[in-house]
Design an enzyme around this catalytic site. Structure first.
Site, PDB file in Angstrom:
ATOM      1  N   LYS A 111      66.895 -25.780   3.069  1.00 41.91           N
ATOM      2  CA  LYS A 111      66.573 -24.781   4.105  1.00 41.91           C
ATOM      3  C   LYS A 111      65.760 -25.415   5.241  1.00 41.91           C
ATOM      4  O   LYS A 111      65.965 -25.102   6.409  1.00 41.91           O
ATOM      5  CB  LYS A 111      65.779 -23.611   3.505  1.00 41.91           C
ATOM      6  CG  LYS A 111      66.576 -22.755   2.578  1.00 41.91           C
ATOM      7  CD  LYS A 111      67.522 -21.828   3.326  1.00 41.91           C
ATOM      8  CE  LYS A 111      68.311 -20.991   2.345  1.00 41.91           C
ATOM      9  NZ  LYS A 111      69.395 -20.255   2.910  1.00 41.91           N
ATOM     10  N   LYS A 194      86.754 -25.252  -1.883  1.00 43.43           N
ATOM     11  CA  LYS A 194      86.143 -23.977  -2.278  1.00 43.43           C
ATOM     12  C   LYS A 194      86.176 -22.973  -1.129  1.00 43.43           C
ATOM     13  O   LYS A 194      85.710 -23.276  -0.029  1.00 43.43           O
ATOM     14  CB  LYS A 194      84.689 -24.252  -2.699  1.00 43.43           C
ATOM     15  CG  LYS A 194      84.048 -23.088  -3.403  1.00 43.43           C
ATOM     16  CD  LYS A 194      82.676 -23.422  -3.929  1.00 43.43           C
ATOM     17  CE  LYS A 194      81.971 -22.124  -4.266  1.00 43.43           C
ATOM     18  NZ  LYS A 194      80.559 -22.246  -4.381  1.00 43.43           N
ATOM     19  N   LYS A 197      82.504 -18.384   3.114  1.00 42.70           N
ATOM     20  CA  LYS A 197      82.497 -17.641   4.380  1.00 42.70           C
ATOM     21  C   LYS A 197      81.733 -18.390   5.460  1.00 42.70           C
ATOM     22  O   LYS A 197      81.554 -17.886   6.556  1.00 42.70           O
ATOM     23  CB  LYS A 197      81.904 -16.248   4.158  1.00 42.70           C
ATOM     24  CG  LYS A 197      80.469 -16.234   3.691  1.00 42.70           C
ATOM     25  CD  LYS A 197      80.040 -14.818   3.361  1.00 42.70           C
ATOM     26  CE  LYS A 197      79.149 -14.793   2.145  1.00 42.70           C
ATOM     27  NZ  LYS A 197      79.249 -13.596   1.349  1.00 42.70           N
TER      28      LYS A 197
HETATM   29  P1  AMP Z   1      77.898 -17.032  -2.143  1.00 44.90           P
HETATM   30  O1  AMP Z   1      77.643 -15.716  -1.476  1.00 44.90           O
HETATM   31  O2  AMP Z   1      78.789 -17.948  -1.385  1.00 44.90           O
HETATM   32  O3  AMP Z   1      76.615 -17.668  -2.627  1.00 44.90           O
HETATM   33  O4  AMP Z   1      78.704 -16.696  -3.468  1.00 44.90           O
HETATM   34  C1  AMP Z   1      78.214 -15.865  -4.472  1.00 44.90           C
HETATM   35  C2  AMP Z   1      78.856 -16.216  -5.788  1.00 44.90           C
HETATM   36  O5  AMP Z   1      80.272 -16.057  -5.692  1.00 44.90           O
HETATM   37  C3  AMP Z   1      78.647 -17.668  -6.224  1.00 44.90           C
HETATM   38  O6  AMP Z   1      77.471 -17.854  -6.937  1.00 44.90           O
HETATM   39  C4  AMP Z   1      79.879 -17.924  -7.088  1.00 44.90           C
HETATM   40  O7  AMP Z   1      79.668 -17.439  -8.400  1.00 44.90           O
HETATM   41  C5  AMP Z   1      80.943 -17.079  -6.443  1.00 44.90           C
HETATM   42  N1  AMP Z   1      81.812 -17.855  -5.526  1.00 44.90           N
HETATM   43  C6  AMP Z   1      81.641 -18.067  -4.192  1.00 44.90           C
HETATM   44  N2  AMP Z   1      82.673 -18.774  -3.677  1.00 44.90           N
HETATM   45  C7  AMP Z   1      83.518 -19.014  -4.700  1.00 44.90           C
HETATM   46  C8  AMP Z   1      84.788 -19.681  -4.828  1.00 44.90           C
HETATM   47  N3  AMP Z   1      85.410 -20.220  -3.787  1.00 44.90           N
HETATM   48  N4  AMP Z   1      85.353 -19.738  -6.048  1.00 44.90           N
HETATM   49  C9  AMP Z   1      84.758 -19.175  -7.116  1.00 44.90           C
HETATM   50  N5  AMP Z   1      83.588 -18.535  -7.084  1.00 44.90           N
HETATM   51  C10 AMP Z   1      82.970 -18.439  -5.890  1.00 44.90           C
END
Ligand code: AMP
Length: 331
Positions: A111, A194, A197
């Site tokens: 961060k 992966k 967003k």
């Molecule tokens: P984020 O908001 O990107 O931190 O994602 C929240 C949770 O969604 C993560 O801790 C993962 O468990 C799951 N996640 C996010 N992106 C992926 C992905 N491309 N494939 C599988 N799980 C994902």
């Protein structure tokens, strides 16, 4: 029946990766465990959202989670800021958290690099707030992704430290929830391994995306100029499309396009058309539920009130006991 706690950051719409990597597991988990799921709106203040953005993001997450099948009757689904007991425990834990150990945290260092203009104390103490979220319910298990393992380790440190300091065996040690099977990773449309967003959504398909948007994004997905030698590894973009095809279109379609690829006659446009329609078929029921929930203010109010009530019952008990252990006693 384990006591499980998990926080959800209100950072906008859910994409297919979030669904397959996290939410689908939460929906299963709530059947067998006593689950507390909360929307982490205190945490989100580290990036200073406007009041309208904050409320809008919380609502989006609430609506999308309900549409995905989180059941407020089975699990306790609440908003973090509806539970001021968490803030009190956070204050108490901070008294025994050391600046050095917080500064060494990988996510904090990251961060500092990413937002050097806003290195606030909330970022530094993110792990104590997260620990408070977990141990306020005396949780035993936490479903965490790789990025949260170090924070969970710190929650154990703070729980154990409290027990040692006051010579009690009060907080259990929270451990990572064991999903039993390999966690699914959904690849991105931009050729990244992966879906995420972070790149303005070009790699991601959101559950809220309209059919037209899904078609547009899939048709633009990264490929290559065509199969050269079927025995050579495929380019990452094409490999990603095949992985997505396996998840959303099934074996028959997968085999069909695999054989076209091997014979060198594949047209990526056809594969993409099929994939887009199958993703639309998969996401449509979610989108319809989200639209209905979004305008059902009364229901959302009922859900959050019920969640707050159930969460307060659990947290209130913990806080009363902690106050007594620490020595805050009434006259
Ligand atoms: P984020 O908001 O990107 O931190 O994602 C929240 C949770 O969604 C993560 O801790 C993962 O468990 C799951 N996640 C996010 N992106 C992926 C992905 N491309 N494939 C599988 N799980 C994902």
């Amino acid at each position: 029946m384990a006591l499980v706690v998990s926080g959800i950051r209100p950072t906008g719409n859910l994409h297919l990766g979030n669904y397959f990597g996290a939410i689908r597991n939460f929906v299963k988990m709530q059947e067998e465990n006593n689950c507390f799921f909360f929307i982490a709106d205190y945490h989100s203040l580290t990036t200073h959202p406007t009041p309208a953005d904050l409320h809008g993001n919380v609502k989006t997450v609430l609506v999308e989670f309900l549409a995905c099948g989180l059941n407020p009757e089975k699990a306790t689904l609440y908003i973090q800021s509806d539970l001021p007991e968490t803030a009190e425990l956070y204050l108490l834990l901070n008294m025994n958290a050391y600046i050095g150990e917080l500064e060494r945290c990988t996510s904090f260092k990251e961060k500092i690099r990413n937002q050097p203009q806003n290195v606030n104390v909330g970022l530094l103490t993110y792990p104590t707030l997260m620990a408070a979220d977990i141990i306020i319910h005396k949780a035993q298990q936490v479903p965490v992704g790789k990025d949260q393992e170090q924070h969970l380790e710190m929650a154990r440190t703070f729980a154990n430290r409290f027990n040692r300091l006051y010579k009690v065996n009060f907080f259990p040690e929270p451990v990572a929830y064991n999903f039993g099977e390999e966690l699914i990773k959904i690849p991105g449309l931009d050729g990244s391994p992966k879906m995420s967003k972070s790149d303005n959504g070009s790699s991601a398909i959101f559950l809220a995306d309209s059919p037209e948007m899904i078609r547009k994004k899939v048709m633009r997905a990264v490929t290559d100029s065509g199969p050269v030698d079927p025995d050579q590894p495929r380019s990452q973009g094409v490999e990603n499309l095949f992985t997505l095809l396996a998840y959303f279109s099934g074996n028959e379609a997968l085999e069909h396009f695999e054989s076209l690829y091997r014979s060198g006659s594949i047209r990526y446009g056809d594969l993409k058309k099929q994939l887009a329609e199958d993703i639309i078929r998969f996401t449509s029921p979610f989108r319809e539920k989200m639209a209905a929930l979004d305008s059902d203010h009364e229901y959302l109010k009922k859900v959050t009130n019920l969640g707050a009530e159930k969460a307060r019952e659990s947290a209130g008990k913990t806080i009363r006991e902690i106050r007594d252990i620490i020595g805050f006693k009434p006259f």
